[in-house]
Design a protein around this motif. Sequence first.
Motif, PDB file in Angstrom:
ATOM      1  N   LEU A  44       0.842  -1.199   0.000  1.00  0.00           N
ATOM      2  CA  LEU A  44       0.000   0.000   0.000  1.00  0.00           C
ATOM      3  C   LEU A  44       0.869   1.238   0.000  1.00  0.00           C
ATOM      4  O   LEU A  44       1.856   1.311   0.734  1.00  0.00           O
ATOM      5  N   GLN A  45       0.497   2.199  -0.846  1.00  0.00           N
ATOM      6  CA  GLN A  45       1.243   3.455  -0.881  1.00  0.00           C
ATOM      7  C   GLN A  45       0.294   4.612  -0.589  1.00  0.00           C
ATOM      8  O   GLN A  45      -0.752   4.736  -1.230  1.00  0.00           O
ATOM      9  N   PRO A  46       0.654   5.474   0.382  1.00  0.00           N
ATOM     10  CA  PRO A  46      -0.245   6.573   0.740  1.00  0.00           C
ATOM     11  C   PRO A  46      -0.311   7.670  -0.321  1.00  0.00           C
ATOM     12  O   PRO A  46       0.651   7.907  -1.052  1.00  0.00           O
ATOM     13  N   LYS A  47      -1.466   8.315  -0.378  1.00  0.00           N
ATOM     14  CA  LYS A  47      -1.626   9.561  -1.133  1.00  0.00           C
ATOM     15  C   LYS A  47      -1.923  10.652  -0.118  1.00  0.00           C
ATOM     16  O   LYS A  47      -2.625  10.395   0.861  1.00  0.00           O
ATOM     17  N   VAL A  48      -1.392  11.821  -0.333  1.00  0.00           N
ATOM     18  CA  VAL A  48      -1.661  12.918   0.596  1.00  0.00           C
ATOM     19  C   VAL A  48      -2.313  14.094  -0.118  1.00  0.00           C
ATOM     20  O   VAL A  48      -2.113  14.294  -1.316  1.00  0.00           O
ATOM     21  N   ALA A  49      -3.105  14.851   0.636  1.00  0.00           N
ATOM     22  CA  ALA A  49      -3.634  16.123   0.132  1.00  0.00           C
ATOM     23  C   ALA A  49      -2.471  17.100   0.139  1.00  0.00           C
ATOM     24  O   ALA A  49      -1.819  17.294   1.166  1.00  0.00           O
ATOM     25  N   LEU A  50      -2.188  17.694  -1.031  1.00  0.00           N
ATOM     26  CA  LEU A  50      -0.986  18.526  -1.118  1.00  0.00           C
ATOM     27  C   LEU A  50      -1.084  19.788  -0.268  1.00  0.00           C
ATOM     28  O   LEU A  50      -0.081  20.285   0.244  1.00  0.00           O
ATOM     29  N   ALA A  51      -2.289  20.311  -0.098  1.00  0.00           N
ATOM     30  CA  ALA A  51      -2.462  21.568   0.626  1.00  0.00           C
ATOM     31  C   ALA A  51      -1.923  21.476   2.055  1.00  0.00           C
ATOM     32  O   ALA A  51      -1.245  22.389   2.521  1.00  0.00           O
ATOM     33  N   ASP A  52      -2.189  20.345   2.742  1.00  0.00           N
ATOM     34  CA  ASP A  52      -1.742  20.247   4.137  1.00  0.00           C
ATOM     35  C   ASP A  52      -1.020  18.938   4.448  1.00  0.00           C
ATOM     36  O   ASP A  52      -0.719  18.645   5.603  1.00  0.00           O
ATOM     37  N   ARG A  53      -0.751  18.148   3.426  1.00  0.00           N
ATOM     38  CA  ARG A  53      -0.045  16.870   3.562  1.00  0.00           C
ATOM     39  C   ARG A  53      -0.823  15.839   4.383  1.00  0.00           C
ATOM     40  O   ARG A  53      -0.249  14.878   4.888  1.00  0.00           O
ATOM     41  N   SER A  54      -2.118  16.056   4.547  1.00  0.00           N
ATOM     42  CA  SER A  54      -2.898  15.078   5.301  1.00  0.00           C
ATOM     43  C   SER A  54      -3.167  13.846   4.440  1.00  0.00           C
ATOM     44  O   SER A  54      -3.171  13.909   3.205  1.00  0.00           O
ATOM     45  N   TYR A  55      -3.407  12.738   5.109  1.00  0.00           N
ATOM     46  CA  TYR A  55      -3.638  11.467   4.421  1.00  0.00           C
ATOM     47  C   TYR A  55      -4.911  11.540   3.578  1.00  0.00           C
ATOM     48  O   TYR A  55      -5.946  11.992   4.047  1.00  0.00           O
ATOM     49  N   ALA A  56      -4.811  11.090   2.327  1.00  0.00           N
ATOM     50  CA  ALA A  56      -5.962  11.195   1.428  1.00  0.00           C
ATOM     51  C   ALA A  56      -6.392   9.843   0.861  1.00  0.00           C
ATOM     52  O   ALA A  56      -7.260   9.780   0.006  1.00  0.00           O
ATOM     53  N   GLY A  57      -5.766   8.765   1.323  1.00  0.00           N
ATOM     54  CA  GLY A  57      -6.099   7.447   0.796  1.00  0.00           C
ATOM     55  C   GLY A  57      -4.836   6.712   0.393  1.00  0.00           C
ATOM     56  O   GLY A  57      -3.734   7.196   0.630  1.00  0.00           O
ATOM     57  N   ALA A  58      -5.002   5.536  -0.193  1.00  0.00           N
ATOM     58  CA  ALA A  58      -3.831   4.755  -0.569  1.00  0.00           C
ATOM     59  C   ALA A  58      -4.093   3.989  -1.852  1.00  0.00           C
ATOM     60  O   ALA A  58      -5.236   3.761  -2.234  1.00  0.00           O
ATOM     61  N   GLU A  59      -3.005   3.625  -2.528  1.00  0.00           N
ATOM     62  CA  GLU A  59      -3.122   2.766  -3.704  1.00  0.00           C
ATOM     63  C   GLU A  59      -2.616   1.370  -3.345  1.00  0.00           C
ATOM     64  O   GLU A  59      -1.592   1.216  -2.691  1.00  0.00           O
ATOM     65  N   VAL A  60      -3.380   0.385  -3.794  1.00  0.00           N
ATOM     66  CA  VAL A  60      -3.017  -1.013  -3.603  1.00  0.00           C
ATOM     67  C   VAL A  60      -2.213  -1.461  -4.819  1.00  0.00           C
ATOM     68  O   VAL A  60      -2.640  -1.267  -5.950  1.00  0.00           O
ATOM     69  N   LEU A  61      -1.037  -2.046  -4.580  1.00  0.00           N
ATOM     70  CA  LEU A  61      -0.197  -2.523  -5.682  1.00  0.00           C
ATOM     71  C   LEU A  61       0.165  -3.986  -5.429  1.00  0.00           C
ATOM     72  O   LEU A  61       0.511  -4.363  -4.315  1.00  0.00           O
ATOM     73  N   VAL A  62       0.052  -4.780  -6.469  1.00  0.00           N
ATOM     74  CA  VAL A  62       0.311  -6.211  -6.308  1.00  0.00           C
ATOM     75  C   VAL A  62       1.814  -6.498  -6.381  1.00  0.00           C
ATOM     76  O   VAL A  62       2.567  -5.799  -7.079  1.00  0.00           O
ATOM     77  N   ARG A  63       2.255  -7.496  -5.624  1.00  0.00           N
ATOM     78  CA  ARG A  63       3.637  -7.962  -5.667  1.00  0.00           C
ATOM     79  C   ARG A  63       3.642  -9.465  -5.881  1.00  0.00           C
ATOM     80  O   ARG A  63       2.792 -10.163  -5.367  1.00  0.00           O
ATOM     81  N   TRP A  64       4.616  -9.933  -6.671  1.00  0.00           N
ATOM     82  CA  TRP A  64       4.732 -11.364  -6.929  1.00  0.00           C
ATOM     83  C   TRP A  64       6.124 -11.834  -6.572  1.00  0.00           C
ATOM     84  O   TRP A  64       7.100 -11.353  -7.129  1.00  0.00           O
ATOM     85  N   SER A  65       6.175 -12.766  -5.641  1.00  0.00           N
ATOM     86  CA  SER A  65       7.436 -13.379  -5.278  1.00  0.00           C
ATOM     87  C   SER A  65       7.384 -14.834  -5.710  1.00  0.00           C
ATOM     88  O   SER A  65       6.708 -15.653  -5.108  1.00  0.00           O
ATOM     89  N   SER A  66       8.109 -15.134  -6.776  1.00  0.00           N
ATOM     90  CA  SER A  66       8.091 -16.482  -7.340  1.00  0.00           C
ATOM     91  C   SER A  66       9.286 -17.284  -6.844  1.00  0.00           C
ATOM     92  O   SER A  66      10.414 -16.792  -6.884  1.00  0.00           O
ATOM     93  N   PRO A  67       9.059 -18.513  -6.356  1.00  0.00           N
ATOM     94  CA  PRO A  67      10.183 -19.344  -5.886  1.00  0.00           C
ATOM     95  C   PRO A  67      11.202 -19.587  -7.005  1.00  0.00           C
ATOM     96  O   PRO A  67      12.391 -19.661  -6.748  1.00  0.00           O
TER      97      PRO A  67
END
Length: 280
Positions: A44-67
């Motif tokens: 998960l990566q946060p997004k912030v409101a630029l005006a005050d740097r407050s938390y504005a939500g997050a983006e979900v990103l998939v990761r794959w770890s293959s043996p």
Amino acid sequence: HAKTSSPDHCVLFSAALEQGPRERQRLLLALHQALEREEFTLVLQPKVALADRSYAGAEVLVRWSSPQLGDVPPDLFVPVAEDAGLIQGIGDWVLGEATRGLGNGDIAGDTRRRMAINVSAAQLQNERFLDRFRSRLDQAGVTGEVIEVEVTESALLASTAVAAERLEALRQLGVTITLDDFGTGYSSFSHLKHLPIDALKIAPEFIADIDGDAAAARLLAAMVAMARSLELRVVAEGVETGEQARFLTGLGCTEGQGYLFGRPMAPPDFARWLRDHDVR
Ligand code: C2E
Ligand code: MG
Ligand code: MG
Ligand code: MG
């Protein structure tokens, strides 16, 4: 961008991919087994409101770890999964995992900010997409109001009518729609005006050069101005320096996402980030 956990694998592997079909075949074989062997995780990566740097939500990103292959970045395996028809299953897993985590508080605690999920063109075109989406929400006991869907311009170009209809149906569920990687595709301004979208996400390449390049800065300013004139929220992606953040804030860009504010993080680290930033 190379992954930190296993850079050697990544470099080796992307080089291998370019060598030809045998390596692609190996990737495909491993990818076929990845879902049932539970090799995917979410960050998960946060997004912030630029005006005050407050938390504005997050983006979900998939990761794959293959043996067999090590950590394979999504830029490498998502296109292959799309071609092979595997993205439906992977996308469904991502949505299920994200909504489950939101529903039970494992992800983002009790903050009611939206979680952004990437959806590929091929997913959107699938006729069972909407049913699956609804049932994932139901299973997790969450409403569409906690979800933002990110689609790329190419997803909307493939079949505009179908895509627009599906996105409109998502909006009926309370989901918001963001056009991802804005500026890298082919959408004309007239096309944009007719799409059911709520926000534009400006691709990192338009942010990267602005510090020393006046023409790049003017282009970025024009992109933000255009989004605002269409009354869309604007998210800048790949914000890495304070200078970039200040410039974007001055332009009236709504939100920022990038290493300056927070890297993509595993759920426990993300929870810590939220606590450190006093997010409730
Ligand atoms: P995207 O949706 O445009 O995601 C943003 C990418 O930029 C992510 O790469 C993120 O880690 C990276 N990034 C974030 N901040 C910065 C920064 O400050 N500087 C730089 N240079 N990069 C930054 P990632 O995680 O490797 O994902 C790559 C792409 O793979 C995504 O691009 C998206 O198109 C696709 N993808 C990732 N997860 C999913 C998924 O669950 N489903 C689908 N269909 N596609 C996914
Ligand atoms: Mg995205
Ligand atoms: Mg993007
Ligand atoms: Mg991208």
